[in-house]
Design an enzyme around this catalytic site. Structure first.
Site, PDB file in Angstrom:
ATOM      1  N   GLU A 155       0.777  -1.318   0.024  1.00  0.00           N
ATOM      2  CA  GLU A 155       0.074   0.027   0.003  1.00  0.00           C
ATOM      3  C   GLU A 155       0.913   1.202   0.038  1.00  0.00           C
ATOM      4  OE1 GLU A 155      -2.535  -0.294   3.385  1.00  0.00           O
ATOM      5  OE2 GLU A 155      -4.168  -1.580   2.173  1.00  0.00           O
ATOM      6  N   GLU A 205      -6.853  -7.523  -0.572  1.00  0.00           N
ATOM      7  CA  GLU A 205      -7.183  -7.795   0.814  1.00  0.00           C
ATOM      8  C   GLU A 205      -8.898  -7.106   0.718  1.00  0.00           C
ATOM      9  OE1 GLU A 205      -4.819  -5.128   3.595  1.00  0.00           O
ATOM     10  OE2 GLU A 205      -3.161  -6.008   2.681  1.00  0.00           O
TER      11      GLU A 205
HETATM   12  C1  GAL Z   1      -4.489  -2.631   5.109  1.00  0.00           C
HETATM   13  C2  GAL Z   1      -2.938  -3.168   5.047  1.00  0.00           C
HETATM   14  C3  GAL Z   1      -2.761  -4.570   5.932  1.00  0.00           C
HETATM   15  C4  GAL Z   1      -3.847  -4.376   7.207  1.00  0.00           C
HETATM   16  C5  GAL Z   1      -5.103  -4.158   6.813  1.00  0.00           C
HETATM   17  C6  GAL Z   1      -6.142  -3.786   8.083  1.00  0.00           C
HETATM   18  O1  GAL Z   1      -4.544  -1.378   4.688  1.00  0.00           O
HETATM   19  O2  GAL Z   1      -2.485  -3.633   3.729  1.00  0.00           O
HETATM   20  O3  GAL Z   1      -1.679  -4.619   6.288  1.00  0.00           O
HETATM   21  O4  GAL Z   1      -3.242  -3.216   8.094  1.00  0.00           O
HETATM   22  O5  GAL Z   1      -5.131  -2.698   6.259  1.00  0.00           O
HETATM   23  O6  GAL Z   1      -7.475  -3.557   7.539  1.00  0.00           O
END
Ligand code: GAL
Length: 653
Positions: A149, A321
């Site tokens: 990110e 994610e």
């Molecule tokens: C994202 C990040 C992950 C984790 C996640 C939690 O932004 O890439 O590592 O922190 O959020 O929601």
């Protein structure tokens, strides 16, 4: 419908280093049983991989990858550069980023580095090379994720002495001479002239606002630093890990580097989708709206990013994610309504995602994200999201996924425009993302599927309607593409209102030749939200433009104070302000009609996605939706009566 799920898959984010090694085999087996194909690992593991300089501890990772491989799982291996370890930071503390207010971004969380630091870049090259040499040809490793990110936690811009030196170099390459720089920025104003490029300062901590042209170049520089930083890793991975895909995970509503440019260096674009966190954390909507959609997320926010990040890709993109349950980082973190994890997953796949990967496999009982759910609870028992993923697996096999095709409607999305209006909003509500999102939402309410295109686009053919709101400055490519395009075009507000050097164009905005658009913006005003300007179809809010419309144009309708509101010349229409929902709906409806497109009137919570012969219907709303009136064809999944959180798929003949 075929039972062929070859091109759509599910994945999960996994942190073997967080768990005793004895649990890894069981985890891998359960992942396989759930039908997971891809497992992303390693992206924050630097301190475990290299606890002290050159003390490489890769065997544990090798064992973890082997265990996943033994279950037939494929690995997306992350480079660990978002979390430089303590020993490295202590060796070169000037690698830490610095905020605009001069605060150092200290060790103790993540993303604590400056993209332009050459020493840090070398360290990244070193660890990535070592990892790529060791794992680059492992049969389980099918892809690499670079870093994590970029830009998250506001970390694209950094204001350290190291950044200053890099900025001066960048300026020297761009301008060649200080005279050219002074001229481009207009530095005669307020005696801001420099005698040498090496005198240029960073545009922070000034008494009042810094020169917008200076800030714009700093933003361009910072964006270039992200691209360069990423490219260094890409080059190494291509060398030592041939044939593997390279992917990066973008984030929601992060705009401060050019994602199109970065996407060019990747094989797969991906993004991290947290619908409930985003609604609470980064939506411009009212509290009433937020409470209505608190457990579903905004019905357009996910789709917006699916479409945007598809546009940054060369055709292949993922959700890296996916929110599986409550998160930990928004002001409030409710649980998703039952069925929403499935809906979000199918929505991504319907927009063309090849893979949806859940964050994370098991909830961590320790550290910053202990309150963030996973597919498993921290005690290893299946959490609610797990069972929705089981359903998604079944759905994937039922749906015959079509190949991607162009949509009928496109919106130009331009990162420099977002920087421009952040630097010079002129009215506090003038936010580029918000403006584009307003257009996107109304187009979706009208039932359209949408493509984003960049301002570098040379060819608009294939589209029926193209929308260009808030474009900072024309690119030669887009200007040319407009001339050649015979579909309908909507331009404005504020499009073409600057030159690339952040000045007002000589012939005034929208800076198009009269044979294309015989119109000049002679005065602009920003409006308090309680002082909108009326038209007979709705209001201008936040922003309106007074225009002089030439003889080649037709004023479609005017504001209540007698100024043109919507002006047309051939296939080009200019909108002279920031429209509210009614005005925008009426304008877009008219244009869709002129373009020969069929429109619908969808409720706030119901959205469609057309993909090949299939139309997906998603119900974010809180009551049943009867889709029979939409005449979408044969129902292939779900039913015509779609319950809250329901998804139905129709196939047209
Ligand atoms: C994202 C990040 C992950 C984790 C996640 C939690 O932004 O890439 O590592 O922190 O959020 O929601």
């Amino acid at each position: 419908m075929l039972s062929d799920d070859q091109d759509r898959a599910l994945g999960v984010c996994y942190y073997p280093e967080h768990w005793p090694e004895e649990t890894w085999s069981q985890d891998a087996r359960r992942m396989r049983e759930l039908g997971i194909r891809f497992v992303r690992i390693g992206e924050f593991a630097w301190s475990k991989l290299e606890p002290a300089r050159a003390d490489y501890q890769f065997d544990w990772l090798n064992r973890a990858i082997d265990i996943l491989h033994a279950q037939g799982l494929s690995v997306v291996l992350g480079t660990p550069t978002a979390t430089p370890p303590k020993w490295l930071v202590d060796e070169m503390p000037d690698m830490l980023g610095v905020d605009a207010d001069g605060q150092i971004r200290k060790f103790g969380s993540r993303r604590h580095y400056s993209f332009s630091h050459t020493g840090y870049r070398s360290q990244c090259q070193r660890i990535v090379s070592e990892l790529a040499k060791r794992f680059g040809t492992h049969p389980a490793v099918v892809a690499w994720q670079t870093d994590n990110e970029y830009g998250c936690h506001n970390t694209t811009l950094s204001f350290s002495p190291v950044d200053l030196a890099a900025f001066r170099n960048w300026l020297a390459r761009k301008y060649q001479s200080v005279d050219a720089l002074n001229k481009a920025w207009g530095n005669t104003f307020w005696s801001m002239e420099y005698g040498d490029i090496d005198e240029v300062e960073l545009p922070n901590l000034t008494v009042t606002e810094a020169n917008p042209a200076h800030r714009m170049d700093y933003q361009r520089f910072a964006s270039d630093m992200v691209i360069e930083f990423n490219r260094l890793q890409v080059e190494i991975l291509r060398k030592y890990s041939p044939g593997r895909d390279i992917v990066h995970n973008f984030m929601g509503r992060i705009l401060d580097f050019d994602h199109f440019a970065l996407g060019n260096d990747l094989d797969i674009s991906s993004w991290d989708s947290y619908p409930l966190g985003f609604l609470e954390d980064r939506s411009d909507n009212s509290d009433e709206w937020k409470s209505r959609f608190a457990r579903t997320g905004d019905p357009d926010f996910q789709a917006f990013h699916h479409d945007l990040y598809r546009a940054t890709s060369k055709g292949r993109w993922w959700v890296m994610e996916q929110q599986p349950g409550p998160v930990n980082w928004a002001p409030h973190n409710p649980a998703p309504r039952s069925g929403m994890v499935r809906l979000w997953s199918l929505e991504a796949l319907a927009h063309g995602a090849q893979t949806v990967s859940y964050f994370r496999w098991r909830q961590a009982p320790f550290a910053q994200e202990q309150m963030h759910s996973g597919l498993l609870r921290s005690d290893g028992v299946e959490a609610e999201g797990f069972h929705e993923v089981e359903k998604v697996q079944k759905d994937i096999r039922i749906i015959k996924w079509p190949a991607q095709a162009l949509s009928q409607v496109a919106i130009v999305f331009d990162y420099t425009s977002s920087w421009a209006w952040e630097i010079q909003p002129q009215g506090k509500e003038f936010d580029y993302f918000r403006l584009i999102f307003d257009h996107y939402r109304i187009l979706r309410k009208l039932g359209f599927s949408i493509d984003f295109i960049s301002s570098q686009t040379r060819d608009l053919s294939g589209y029926k309607l193209v929308i260009v709101p808030g474009l900072f400055a024309w690119t030669p490519q887009l200007r040319q593409a407009l001339v050649q395009f015979d579909g309908e075009i909507l331009i404005g507000p504020r499009s073409g209102s600057k030159t690339v050097n952040f000045s007002i164009p000589d012939q005034l905005p929208p800076d198009l030749p009269t044979e294309i658009l015989d119109l000049k913006v002679s005065r602009v005003e920003s409006l308090r939200s309680d002082c909108p300007v009326k038209t007979r179809h709705g209001k201008f809010r936040f922003w309106r433009e007074h225009v002089i419309a030439g003889p080649e144009t037709k004023v479609e309708f005017a504001t209540s104070d007698g100024s043109p509101a919507l002006v047309r010349q051939n296939n080009i229409t200019y909108l002279c302000g920031w429209p509210d929902g009614h005005l925008l709906q009426s304008a877009l409806n008219g244009l869709a009609e002129a373009a020969g497109l069929k429109t619908r009137r969808l409720p706030d919570g119901v959205r469609l996605r057309r993909s090949g012969d299939l139309t997906f219907v998603f119900n974010y709303g809180d009551c049943d939706f009867d889709a029979s009136g939409l005449e979408l064809g044969e129902c292939r999944l779900g039913g015509t009566q779609i319950p809250p959180s329901g998804v139905s798929v129709f196939e047209s003949g």
